[in-house]
Design a protein around this motif. Sequence first.
Motif, short mmCIF file in Angstrom:
data_model
loop_
_atom_site.label_atom_id
_atom_site.label_comp_id
_atom_site.label_asym_id
_atom_site.label_seq_id
_atom_site.Cartn_x
_atom_site.Cartn_y
_atom_site.Cartn_z
N GLU A 242 -19.08 0.35 -42.25
CA GLU A 242 -18.21 1.09 -43.16
C GLU A 242 -17.78 2.42 -42.56
OE1 GLU A 242 -21.47 0.48 -43.64
OE2 GLU A 242 -21.11 -1.51 -44.45
N GLU A 243 -18.57 2.92 -41.59
CA GLU A 243 -18.30 4.25 -41.05
C GLU A 243 -17.05 4.28 -40.19
OE1 GLU A 243 -21.25 2.61 -40.90
OE2 GLU A 243 -22.83 3.98 -40.27
N VAL A 244 -16.59 3.13 -39.71
CA VAL A 244 -15.47 3.17 -38.76
C VAL A 244 -14.25 2.46 -39.32
CG1 VAL A 244 -16.70 3.34 -36.58
CG2 VAL A 244 -16.33 1.11 -37.62
N GLU A 245 -13.12 2.90 -38.87
CA GLU A 245 -11.89 2.22 -39.22
C GLU A 245 -11.57 1.32 -38.04
OE1 GLU A 245 -8.70 4.11 -40.93
OE2 GLU A 245 -10.06 4.51 -42.61
N VAL A 246 -11.58 0.02 -38.28
CA VAL A 246 -11.17 -0.88 -37.20
C VAL A 246 -9.65 -0.90 -37.18
CG1 VAL A 246 -11.12 -3.30 -36.48
CG2 VAL A 246 -13.23 -2.29 -37.34
N ASP A 247 -9.07 -0.75 -35.98
CA ASP A 247 -7.61 -0.80 -35.87
C ASP A 247 -7.20 -2.28 -35.90
OD1 ASP A 247 -4.98 -0.76 -35.20
OD2 ASP A 247 -5.20 0.85 -33.72
N ARG A 248 -6.84 -2.71 -37.12
CA ARG A 248 -6.56 -4.12 -37.36
C ARG A 248 -5.44 -4.62 -36.46
NH1 ARG A 248 -2.70 -6.11 -41.10
NH2 ARG A 248 -3.32 -8.06 -42.12
N ASP A 249 -4.39 -3.80 -36.31
CA ASP A 249 -3.25 -4.25 -35.51
C ASP A 249 -3.61 -4.36 -34.04
OD1 ASP A 249 -1.77 -4.41 -37.78
OD2 ASP A 249 -0.98 -2.37 -37.61
N ALA A 250 -4.46 -3.40 -33.58
CA ALA A 250 -4.86 -3.44 -32.17
C ALA A 250 -5.68 -4.71 -31.90
CB ALA A 250 -5.67 -2.20 -31.81
N VAL A 251 -6.60 -5.05 -32.83
CA VAL A 251 -7.43 -6.25 -32.64
C VAL A 251 -6.52 -7.48 -32.67
CG1 VAL A 251 -9.31 -7.65 -33.57
CG2 VAL A 251 -9.48 -5.17 -33.63
N ARG A 252 -5.60 -7.51 -33.62
CA ARG A 252 -4.73 -8.68 -33.75
C ARG A 252 -3.88 -8.86 -32.49
NH1 ARG A 252 -1.01 -8.80 -38.74
NH2 ARG A 252 -0.16 -7.03 -37.67
N SER A 253 -3.29 -7.76 -32.01
CA SER A 253 -2.42 -7.93 -30.85
C SER A 253 -3.23 -8.31 -29.61
CB SER A 253 -1.51 -6.71 -30.68
OG SER A 253 -1.98 -5.88 -29.67
N ALA A 254 -4.45 -7.74 -29.48
CA ALA A 254 -5.29 -8.11 -28.32
C ALA A 254 -5.66 -9.60 -28.38
CB ALA A 254 -6.54 -7.24 -28.30
N LEU A 255 -5.87 -10.12 -29.61
CA LEU A 255 -6.29 -11.51 -29.78
C LEU A 255 -5.17 -12.51 -29.49
CD1 LEU A 255 -8.33 -12.38 -32.99
CD2 LEU A 255 -8.81 -13.06 -30.66
N SER A 256 -3.94 -12.01 -29.44
CA SER A 256 -2.83 -12.94 -29.20
C SER A 256 -2.83 -13.42 -27.75
CB SER A 256 -1.49 -12.29 -29.58
OG SER A 256 -1.34 -11.13 -28.81
N GLU A 257 -3.60 -12.77 -26.88
CA GLU A 257 -3.76 -13.21 -25.49
C GLU A 257 -5.11 -13.94 -25.38
OE1 GLU A 257 -1.61 -12.19 -22.88
OE2 GLU A 257 -0.29 -11.40 -24.44
N PRO A 258 -5.23 -14.88 -24.44
CA PRO A 258 -6.52 -15.61 -24.35
C PRO A 258 -7.66 -14.75 -23.85
CG PRO A 258 -5.01 -16.32 -22.61
CD PRO A 258 -4.23 -15.38 -23.49
N GLY A 259 -7.37 -13.63 -23.18
CA GLY A 259 -8.42 -12.77 -22.66
C GLY A 259 -8.99 -13.31 -21.36
#
Length: 411
Positions: A242-259
């Motif tokens: 709860e202490e952190v704000e996850v940057d939802r858009d950053a996670v989503r855009s990073a996930l669009s690549e296979p890594g």
Amino acid sequence: MDTGARGDTEAERLADDLVRSARIRSTAVAEAFRTVPRHLFLPGVPLAEAYADEAVATQFVDGVATSSASQPSMVAIMLEQLGLRRGQRVLEIGAGTGWNAALMSRIVGPEGVVISLDIDEELVSRAERNLASAGVDGVTVLCADGALGHPDGAPYDRIVLTVGSWDVRPEWIEQLAPGGRILLPLTVRGSQLAIAFDAPGDGLLHSASVRSCAFIRLRGAGAGPEVTIDLGLPGWSVQAAEEVEVDRDAVRSALSEPGRSWPVVPDPGLGEADVWDGVGLWLALGDPAVFRLLATGEAAGSPVGTSLFVGRHRDRVTVALGGPDGFAALVTDDAGSGRPGDHAPVAVRAFGSGGPELAAELMRRIDGWTDAGRPHASDLAVLAAPRGTELPGGGAMVEKEHVRLSVRTRG
Ligand SMILES: C[S@@+](CC[C@H](N)C(=O)[O-])C[C@H]1O[C@@H](n2cnc3c(N)ncnc32)[C@H](O)[C@@H]1O
């Protein structure tokens, strides 16, 4: 069909199994398991299911379980943590089927008191019926929001929650007798920990024992904040502290690549429990920017989804370290043989431009966990104090609405 005699045998077999697996350690808990038949608290459930070491869901709302008879091994572990003695006064929050209340009533005996609360009127009636059919008359079941405790019956030698809480409410601490113990499944940085806290009178709560657990969460005034963030990609979500704000858009855009993934060398050889309660918990305590990445449905079957470390039913989940430009997640190595039963080699997969740096950091922290002797939930010591109170340093500080926690590995 009269299942009475067979039920007795099954109750004894269950107790013997739990003694053998050291979930039950005391004579009092063993005796309670032998003499309180679980099937009478699960009317209509086949005998084999009633005595399997599994939770049995007994109520659903919109397809989500809102009540269950907890898993017998977890009930045993928690009864041992609670350390009940004859003649004690106990408050249970989460009556459910009434089975745990009946076990506790057996342990405290006729000179003790067991009050059990449930927020749901229908469940209270069912628990009362179940207790009557088992011939248990030492339990008072009341319909109330357990967030407020039950001041009329206080003080209690023991307070136990059999439902997950996000906080330690001041009402519970106030209703505890001096020297008493409160046991609750508490959310700590994304993991649920069954923590038995002693209140020795110095204004702090000191953990006597910590175990990992997975309980349905409190409804009502004590329902904690929702920590699951839908990523807006079908099947993908994130659970964060709860202490952190996850940057939802950053996670989503990073996930669009296979890594890209790298094996962790030497392979730490992780099992499911390590990911939940070992290295996963260690990572989350070390940094609130660690989150759980969850894949369900089609997402779980995708190439990235199948590489996530832990499978739960058809879902997959793992731990990840986030940053402004990506994240790095603990995965299984693509190069594994894939043969059933083979231990999957551990790898770290980097997503986004910042991923490789985070992957290197994640590997360093996994090494740190190994060097520390691979601690798990049961190796933790937790102190709780009202918010704003100074706590000794050296541990992870976790802030709740009512309390702050200091969590460290026991030295
Ligand atoms: C896992 S079940 C408890 C199992 C139970 N001890 C048994 O032996 O069957 C959790 C229970 O907590 C109850 N619950 C949820 N929120 C509550 C609240 N605020 N106060 C009291 N009970 C609550 C649910 O209705 C549910 O019956």
